[in-house]
Design a protein around this motif. Structure first.
Motif, mmCIF file in Angstrom:
data_model
loop_
_atom_site.group_PDB
_atom_site.id
_atom_site.type_symbol
_atom_site.label_atom_id
_atom_site.label_comp_id
_atom_site.label_asym_id
_atom_site.label_seq_id
_atom_site.Cartn_x
_atom_site.Cartn_y
_atom_site.Cartn_z
ATOM 1 N N MET A 13 81.232 83.065 -14.930
ATOM 2 C CA MET A 13 81.555 84.484 -14.947
ATOM 3 C C MET A 13 80.694 85.158 -16.014
ATOM 4 O O MET A 13 80.672 84.724 -17.160
ATOM 5 C CB MET A 13 83.043 84.672 -15.270
ATOM 6 N N ASP A 14 80.010 86.204 -15.624
ATOM 7 C CA ASP A 14 79.167 86.953 -16.544
ATOM 8 C C ASP A 14 79.771 88.342 -16.759
ATOM 9 O O ASP A 14 79.784 89.159 -15.837
ATOM 10 C CB ASP A 14 77.755 87.056 -15.972
ATOM 11 N N ILE A 15 80.286 88.585 -17.954
ATOM 12 C CA ILE A 15 80.865 89.880 -18.299
ATOM 13 C C ILE A 15 79.781 90.722 -18.955
ATOM 14 O O ILE A 15 79.177 90.304 -19.939
ATOM 15 C CB ILE A 15 82.044 89.724 -19.278
ATOM 16 N N THR A 16 79.531 91.903 -18.398
ATOM 17 C CA THR A 16 78.551 92.810 -18.980
ATOM 18 C C THR A 16 79.115 94.225 -19.023
ATOM 19 O O THR A 16 80.056 94.562 -18.284
ATOM 20 C CB THR A 16 77.222 92.824 -18.187
ATOM 21 N N LEU A 17 78.536 95.024 -19.895
ATOM 22 C CA LEU A 17 78.878 96.439 -19.984
ATOM 23 C C LEU A 17 77.659 97.252 -19.607
ATOM 24 O O LEU A 17 76.535 96.914 -19.975
ATOM 25 C CB LEU A 17 79.298 96.806 -21.410
ATOM 26 N N LYS A 18 77.883 98.324 -18.870
ATOM 27 C CA LYS A 18 76.820 99.259 -18.516
ATOM 28 C C LYS A 18 77.325 100.664 -18.806
ATOM 29 O O LYS A 18 78.530 100.884 -18.966
ATOM 30 C CB LYS A 18 76.443 99.129 -17.043
ATOM 31 N N ASN A 19 76.400 101.590 -18.837
ATOM 32 C CA ASN A 19 76.737 102.994 -19.071
ATOM 33 C C ASN A 19 77.507 103.173 -20.378
ATOM 34 O O ASN A 19 78.439 103.972 -20.459
ATOM 35 C CB ASN A 19 77.545 103.575 -17.905
ATOM 36 N N VAL A 20 77.125 102.410 -21.398
ATOM 37 C CA VAL A 20 77.813 102.479 -22.695
ATOM 38 C C VAL A 20 77.468 103.798 -23.375
ATOM 39 O O VAL A 20 76.294 104.132 -23.538
ATOM 40 C CB VAL A 20 77.405 101.294 -23.601
ATOM 41 N N LYS A 21 78.505 104.537 -23.740
ATOM 42 C CA LYS A 21 78.336 105.788 -24.478
ATOM 43 C C LYS A 21 79.088 105.652 -25.797
ATOM 44 O O LYS A 21 80.291 105.413 -25.807
ATOM 45 C CB LYS A 21 78.858 106.959 -23.668
ATOM 46 N N ILE A 22 78.360 105.755 -26.900
ATOM 47 C CA ILE A 22 78.960 105.641 -28.229
ATOM 48 C C ILE A 22 79.093 107.034 -28.817
ATOM 49 O O ILE A 22 78.170 107.848 -28.736
ATOM 50 C CB ILE A 22 78.114 104.729 -29.128
ATOM 51 N N TYR A 23 80.250 107.305 -29.408
ATOM 52 C CA TYR A 23 80.551 108.608 -29.985
ATOM 53 C C TYR A 23 80.671 108.442 -31.503
ATOM 54 O O TYR A 23 81.764 108.323 -32.050
ATOM 55 C CB TYR A 23 81.841 109.167 -29.385
ATOM 56 N N ALA A 24 79.511 108.427 -32.164
ATOM 57 C CA ALA A 24 79.456 108.144 -33.601
ATOM 58 C C ALA A 24 80.316 109.112 -34.403
ATOM 59 O O ALA A 24 80.948 108.721 -35.385
ATOM 60 C CB ALA A 24 78.012 108.187 -34.087
ATOM 61 N N GLY A 25 80.375 110.362 -34.014
ATOM 62 C CA GLY A 25 81.163 111.349 -34.743
ATOM 63 C C GLY A 25 82.661 111.110 -34.683
ATOM 64 O O GLY A 25 83.407 111.605 -35.519
ATOM 65 N N LEU A 26 83.118 110.335 -33.708
ATOM 66 C CA LEU A 26 84.544 110.023 -33.567
ATOM 67 C C LEU A 26 84.910 108.688 -34.203
ATOM 68 O O LEU A 26 86.083 108.385 -34.366
ATOM 69 C CB LEU A 26 84.938 109.997 -32.085
ATOM 70 N N ASP A 50 88.962 91.202 -26.526
ATOM 71 C CA ASP A 50 88.756 92.373 -27.372
ATOM 72 C C ASP A 50 87.520 92.209 -28.259
ATOM 73 O O ASP A 50 86.649 93.085 -28.294
ATOM 74 C CB ASP A 50 90.003 92.615 -28.226
ATOM 75 N N SER A 51 87.414 91.093 -28.962
ATOM 76 C CA SER A 51 86.269 90.902 -29.860
ATOM 77 C C SER A 51 84.970 90.714 -29.077
ATOM 78 O O SER A 51 83.905 91.144 -29.517
ATOM 79 C CB SER A 51 86.505 89.726 -30.819
ATOM 80 N N TYR A 52 85.050 90.097 -27.902
ATOM 81 C CA TYR A 52 83.856 89.911 -27.080
ATOM 82 C C TYR A 52 83.328 91.260 -26.580
ATOM 83 O O TYR A 52 82.128 91.530 -26.637
ATOM 84 C CB TYR A 52 84.149 88.967 -25.910
ATOM 85 N N ILE A 53 84.229 92.109 -26.119
ATOM 86 C CA ILE A 53 83.822 93.457 -25.702
ATOM 87 C C ILE A 53 83.194 94.193 -26.886
ATOM 88 O O ILE A 53 82.161 94.857 -26.748
ATOM 89 C CB ILE A 53 85.021 94.247 -25.138
ATOM 90 N N GLY A 54 83.786 94.053 -28.068
ATOM 91 C CA GLY A 54 83.217 94.670 -29.259
ATOM 92 C C GLY A 54 81.801 94.202 -29.537
ATOM 93 O O GLY A 54 80.924 95.007 -29.874
ATOM 94 N N ASP A 55 81.557 92.911 -29.388
ATOM 95 C CA ASP A 55 80.199 92.380 -29.574
ATOM 96 C C ASP A 55 79.229 92.939 -28.534
ATOM 97 O O ASP A 55 78.094 93.265 -28.852
ATOM 98 C CB ASP A 55 80.196 90.853 -29.494
ATOM 99 N N LEU A 56 79.682 93.055 -27.289
ATOM 100 C CA LEU A 56 78.827 93.600 -26.243
ATOM 101 C C LEU A 56 78.460 95.058 -26.555
ATOM 102 O O LEU A 56 77.323 95.480 -26.321
ATOM 103 C CB LEU A 56 79.486 93.493 -24.885
ATOM 104 N N VAL A 57 79.413 95.811 -27.060
ATOM 105 C CA VAL A 57 79.133 97.208 -27.431
ATOM 106 C C VAL A 57 78.116 97.266 -28.551
ATOM 107 O O VAL A 57 77.177 98.063 -28.510
ATOM 108 C CB VAL A 57 80.430 97.948 -27.833
ATOM 109 N N GLU A 58 78.272 96.407 -29.549
ATOM 110 C CA GLU A 58 77.344 96.413 -30.695
ATOM 111 C C GLU A 58 75.933 96.007 -30.300
ATOM 112 O O GLU A 58 74.977 96.427 -30.933
ATOM 113 C CB GLU A 58 77.884 95.520 -31.798
ATOM 114 N N GLU A 59 75.802 95.183 -29.256
ATOM 115 C CA GLU A 59 74.471 94.768 -28.794
ATOM 116 C C GLU A 59 73.763 95.963 -28.206
ATOM 117 O O GLU A 59 72.627 96.146 -28.143
ATOM 118 C CB GLU A 59 74.559 93.661 -27.757
#
Length: 93
Positions: free
Chosen positions: A1-14, A84-93
């Protein structure tokens, strides 16, 4: 199983305690849901659905198992990821 994130939008001001973001969640190249965090220090919210649009608890459990196969290190100790922590790592990448 390959979990990936796409269309990541980060809201630094929030972002206060955690990264505020939203993203599409994909499993093996197929969109299965959304992930988000409001940036106030809470856990990431992962919402996955089946093909009929119903919440998919079984897939969420499978994703948790897959995430636990990946590790992260802190102060010389290695730990298994939660979803939760894995999703966090994917966002940081």
């Amino acid at each position: 199983m390959d979990i990936t994130l796409k269309n990541v939008k980060i809201y630094a001001g929030l972002s206060e305690e955690t990264i505020a973001f939203n993203a599409s969640v994909y499993i093996d190249g197929k969109k299965v849901g959304e992930a988000k965090n409001a940036g106030h220090g809470g856990s990431n919210d992962v919402d996955v659905r089946d093909k009929d649009g119903r919440w998919n608890r079984d897939l969420l459990k499978e994703m948790e198992t897959e995430a636990s196969k990946h590790t992260w290190s802190y102060e010389g100790k290695t730990h298994s990821h939660s979803l939760d922590s894995y999703i966090g790592d994917l966002v940081e990448e």
